[in-house]
Design an enzyme around this catalytic site. Structure first.
Site, short mmCIF file in Angstrom:
data_model
loop_
_atom_site.label_atom_id
_atom_site.label_comp_id
_atom_site.label_asym_id
_atom_site.label_seq_id
_atom_site.Cartn_x
_atom_site.Cartn_y
_atom_site.Cartn_z
N ASP A 51 53.20 -22.13 85.96
CA ASP A 51 53.63 -21.70 84.63
C ASP A 51 55.13 -21.94 84.45
O ASP A 51 55.68 -21.75 83.37
CB ASP A 51 53.24 -20.24 84.34
CG ASP A 51 53.97 -19.24 85.23
OD1 ASP A 51 54.62 -19.67 86.20
OD2 ASP A 51 53.88 -18.02 84.94
N SER A 52 55.78 -22.42 85.52
CA SER A 52 57.17 -22.88 85.40
C SER A 52 57.27 -24.00 84.35
O SER A 52 58.37 -24.30 83.88
CB SER A 52 57.69 -23.40 86.75
OG SER A 52 56.80 -24.35 87.30
N ASP A 90 48.02 -21.89 87.77
CA ASP A 90 48.88 -20.70 87.84
C ASP A 90 48.58 -19.78 86.65
O ASP A 90 48.71 -20.20 85.49
CB ASP A 90 50.34 -21.18 87.78
CG ASP A 90 51.31 -20.18 88.35
OD1 ASP A 90 50.86 -19.18 88.94
OD2 ASP A 90 52.53 -20.41 88.20
N LYS A 120 46.54 -19.07 91.20
CA LYS A 120 47.62 -18.27 91.80
C LYS A 120 48.00 -17.19 90.80
O LYS A 120 47.98 -17.42 89.58
CB LYS A 120 48.83 -19.16 92.10
CG LYS A 120 50.06 -18.36 92.56
CD LYS A 120 51.20 -19.24 93.02
CE LYS A 120 52.12 -19.70 91.90
NZ LYS A 120 52.76 -18.61 91.16
N GLU A 122 50.85 -13.62 90.40
CA GLU A 122 52.05 -12.99 90.95
C GLU A 122 51.81 -11.50 91.21
O GLU A 122 51.09 -10.85 90.44
CB GLU A 122 53.23 -13.14 89.97
CG GLU A 122 53.61 -14.58 89.74
CD GLU A 122 54.80 -14.74 88.78
OE1 GLU A 122 55.44 -13.73 88.42
OE2 GLU A 122 55.08 -15.89 88.41
N GLU A 189 58.50 -16.55 97.49
CA GLU A 189 59.61 -17.19 96.78
C GLU A 189 60.90 -16.40 96.99
O GLU A 189 60.94 -15.18 96.68
CB GLU A 189 59.29 -17.28 95.28
CG GLU A 189 60.40 -17.93 94.48
CD GLU A 189 60.04 -18.25 93.04
OE1 GLU A 189 58.88 -18.06 92.64
OE2 GLU A 189 60.94 -18.69 92.31
O1 KIV Z 1 55.23 -21.57 88.31
C1 KIV Z 1 55.61 -22.13 89.34
O2 KIV Z 1 55.91 -23.33 89.36
C2 KIV Z 1 55.73 -21.34 90.54
C3 KIV Z 1 56.74 -21.83 91.52
C4 KIV Z 1 57.71 -20.77 91.82
C5 KIV Z 1 56.16 -22.44 92.71
O3 KIV Z 1 55.09 -20.34 90.70
#
Ligand code: KIV
Length: 286
Positions: A51-52, A90, A120, A122, A189
């Protein structure tokens, strides 16, 4: 760029084998088809459609405005470019926090609509029930601890996490909780190297580090940081492997200069028409 070579599809077993054999796992972010083709050719093990992309591609200040409907087409494009990497979608902000059901449904979208291999999300202890439920639905989950960008406001900015003994202990406990909940891997991270070393030594799933030192089972970087493609800042942890941003800027400046001066285009850059057809056209036009 040469033609994409075929490699064997990366499986969860391959990732665990690498961990057990002490062979570092490679992971990068990717958001588009051409870059995914290059990563496929470079044999990157894990690709994260992060999500970056809210920051690197869309220019937001944080990742918070990103939605599932933004993520899915990017994940699909990346999958088209890399059929064989272990592909992770993500979960964006508020796609798993509201409820367990929301979390399962959105995780399922990455699998069903973009052929991802895993998702993934958080967080630590507070998301353990989400992780358990998604894993029970048959979807592999990667956890994400330390600097968790969706909580940037609560964390006081993009800064190192776990520098005090108490906060480090919390991250170590969260890593254990995520593993117990069934996470297949955990991204750490921006935590101090020695905290990452402790977590890695205790873990039985691959720990992937970002700015967290050399002891993790693998490393991840954000693609745009690696190639000078993010204009706002370069995080300390990002090694620059080439200045593609400068190469592109030089090319853009030349393009503007050449169009302005009339040097571009040249005959090899346009398409013609046979004289006979052109004469016929003139007649048709009167
Ligand atoms: O969103 C993303 O790219 C991440 C990075 C910190 C690996 O979670």
């Amino acid at each position: 760029m040469s033609e994409t070579k075929t490699r064997k599809k990366v499986t969860l077993q391959d990732l665990y084998d690498k961990m057990r054999m002490g062979r570092p796992i490679t992971m990068l972010t990717c958001y588009d088809y051409p870059t995914a083709c290059l990563m496929e050719e470079a044999s990157v093990d894990i690709i994260l459609v992060g999500d970056s992309l809210g920051m690197t591609i869309l220019g937001y200040d944080t990742t918070l405005p990103v939605t599932m409907d933004i993520m899915i087409p990017h994940a699909q494009a990346v999958r088209r470019g890399t059929p064989n990497a272990w592909l992770i979608g993500d979960m964006p902000y508020m796609t798993y926090q509201p409820s367990v059901e929301t979390a399962i449904r959105n995780a399922g979208r990455f699998m069903a609509e973009a052929a991802c291999d895993a998702i993934k999300l958080e967080g630590g202890l507070e998301v353990v029930d989400r992780v358990e439920a998604i894993v029970k639905a048959g979807i592999p989950v990667m956890g994400h601890l330390g600097l968790t960008p969706q909580s940037v406001s609560a964390l006081g900015g993009f800064r190192v996490q776990g520098r005090s003994a108490a906060t480090a202990k919390k991250i170590i406990d969260s890593a254990k909780a995520l593993e117990d909940a069934g996470a297949f891997s955990i991204l750490l991270e921006m935590v101090p190297d020695r905290v990452c070393e402790i977590i890695t030594a205790r873990a039985s799933v691959p720990i992937i580090g970002l700015g967290s030192g050399p002891k993790a089972h693998g490393q991840v970087l954000i693609f745009h940081d690696m190639f000078g493609l993010y204009p706002r800042f370069k995080p300390k942890m990002a090694k620059v492997y080439g200045n593609a941003g400068q190469v592109i800027l030089d090319g853009l400046k030349r393009y503007v200069a050449e169009v302005t001066s009339g040097e571009f285009p040249k005959p090899e850059n346009w398409f013609g028409m046979k004289d006979t057809e052109f004469e016929e056209l003139k007649k048709l036009l009167g």
